[in-house]
Design a protein around this motif. Sequence first.
Motif, short mmCIF file in Angstrom:
data_model
loop_
_atom_site.label_atom_id
_atom_site.label_comp_id
_atom_site.label_asym_id
_atom_site.label_seq_id
_atom_site.Cartn_x
_atom_site.Cartn_y
_atom_site.Cartn_z
N ILE A 186 -9.22 0.64 -2.84
CA ILE A 186 -9.72 -0.68 -3.22
C ILE A 186 -9.02 -1.78 -2.43
O ILE A 186 -9.65 -2.70 -1.92
CB ILE A 186 -9.56 -0.92 -4.74
CG1 ILE A 186 -10.48 0.04 -5.50
CG2 ILE A 186 -9.86 -2.36 -5.11
CD1 ILE A 186 -10.27 0.03 -6.99
N ALA A 187 -7.69 -1.69 -2.30
CA ALA A 187 -6.91 -2.78 -1.70
C ALA A 187 -7.21 -2.98 -0.22
O ALA A 187 -7.38 -4.12 0.24
CB ALA A 187 -5.42 -2.53 -1.90
N ILE A 188 -7.27 -1.91 0.54
CA ILE A 188 -7.46 -2.05 1.98
C ILE A 188 -8.78 -2.74 2.32
O ILE A 188 -8.79 -3.72 3.06
CB ILE A 188 -7.32 -0.68 2.69
CG1 ILE A 188 -5.87 -0.21 2.58
CG2 ILE A 188 -7.74 -0.77 4.14
CD1 ILE A 188 -5.64 1.21 3.04
N ILE A 242 0.84 -1.20 0.00
CA ILE A 242 0.00 0.00 0.00
C ILE A 242 0.87 1.26 0.00
O ILE A 242 0.55 2.25 -0.65
CB ILE A 242 -0.97 -0.03 1.20
CG1 ILE A 242 -2.02 -1.11 0.94
CG2 ILE A 242 -1.62 1.31 1.43
CD1 ILE A 242 -2.87 -1.45 2.13
N ILE A 243 2.02 1.21 0.68
CA ILE A 243 2.93 2.36 0.69
C ILE A 243 3.60 2.52 -0.67
O ILE A 243 3.70 3.63 -1.19
CB ILE A 243 3.97 2.21 1.83
CG1 ILE A 243 3.28 2.34 3.17
CG2 ILE A 243 5.09 3.24 1.68
CD1 ILE A 243 4.14 1.98 4.35
N VAL A 244 4.07 1.42 -1.25
CA VAL A 244 4.78 1.48 -2.53
C VAL A 244 3.85 1.92 -3.65
O VAL A 244 4.19 2.79 -4.44
CB VAL A 244 5.44 0.12 -2.86
CG1 VAL A 244 5.93 0.08 -4.29
CG2 VAL A 244 6.57 -0.15 -1.91
N PHE A 245 2.69 1.32 -3.74
CA PHE A 245 1.72 1.71 -4.76
C PHE A 245 0.90 2.86 -4.20
O PHE A 245 -0.20 2.68 -3.71
CB PHE A 245 0.82 0.53 -5.13
CG PHE A 245 1.55 -0.61 -5.73
CD1 PHE A 245 2.10 -0.52 -6.99
CD2 PHE A 245 1.73 -1.79 -5.02
CE1 PHE A 245 2.79 -1.58 -7.55
CE2 PHE A 245 2.41 -2.86 -5.56
CZ PHE A 245 2.95 -2.75 -6.82
N ASN A 246 1.48 4.03 -4.28
CA ASN A 246 0.88 5.21 -3.66
C ASN A 246 -0.25 5.78 -4.52
O ASN A 246 -0.46 6.98 -4.56
CB ASN A 246 1.96 6.26 -3.40
CG ASN A 246 1.53 7.27 -2.38
OD1 ASN A 246 0.51 7.10 -1.73
ND2 ASN A 246 2.31 8.32 -2.23
N LEU A 274 -6.46 5.28 -5.76
CA LEU A 274 -7.46 4.27 -6.13
C LEU A 274 -7.08 2.90 -5.60
O LEU A 274 -7.92 2.16 -5.09
CB LEU A 274 -7.65 4.23 -7.64
CG LEU A 274 -8.70 3.25 -8.15
CD1 LEU A 274 -10.08 3.64 -7.61
CD2 LEU A 274 -8.73 3.22 -9.66
N PHE A 275 -5.77 2.56 -5.68
CA PHE A 275 -5.30 1.28 -5.16
C PHE A 275 -5.57 1.18 -3.67
O PHE A 275 -6.03 0.16 -3.18
CB PHE A 275 -3.80 1.12 -5.45
CG PHE A 275 -3.22 -0.14 -4.88
CD1 PHE A 275 -3.43 -1.36 -5.50
CD2 PHE A 275 -2.48 -0.12 -3.70
CE1 PHE A 275 -2.90 -2.53 -4.97
CE2 PHE A 275 -1.96 -1.28 -3.17
CZ PHE A 275 -2.17 -2.48 -3.81
#
Length: 143
Positions: free
Chosen positions: A114-116, A103-107, A110-111
């Motif tokens: 959705i991801a969390i 989650i930190i790397v793909f800042n 939208l990610f």
Amino acid sequence: MWLFVFYSFTIEIDKSVEEIQSSLEKLIYADKKSEIQNTTSSNKRFYSGRLNKMSFKATSNYAFANSFRPFIRGTIKQQANGHSLRIMMYMHWFVLLFFTFAIIVFNEPLFRWIAIPVILAVFNFEVYINRREFIKALKENSL
């Protein structure tokens, strides 16, 4: 529940520590490999882990990989009318660290949005299933 990566509940039991320990021994294997090889047995145990006098630590035995399966930690506490079994289910630290790093790397906002929720939903679904199965297994072993 804390941030949905931990889940705990308590079961009141009116049995002695020895009876609780005996029931847990029927449920939890100390060796995971022997259980996976013995999945056709009629008296198979679905959990592997470590069992002490007043506590245990276990995880579900699956024949396939599942990063979201919760780890189970339990403690037996003395109560006035018997004993209580406090159970905590939690996500493996490496899986939690991996998804935090992702989650930190793909800042990308939208990610994150959705991801969390997806990660937490999958883990909570696994906790729901494992909690139900664990309680069912405890009842089958006279707890």
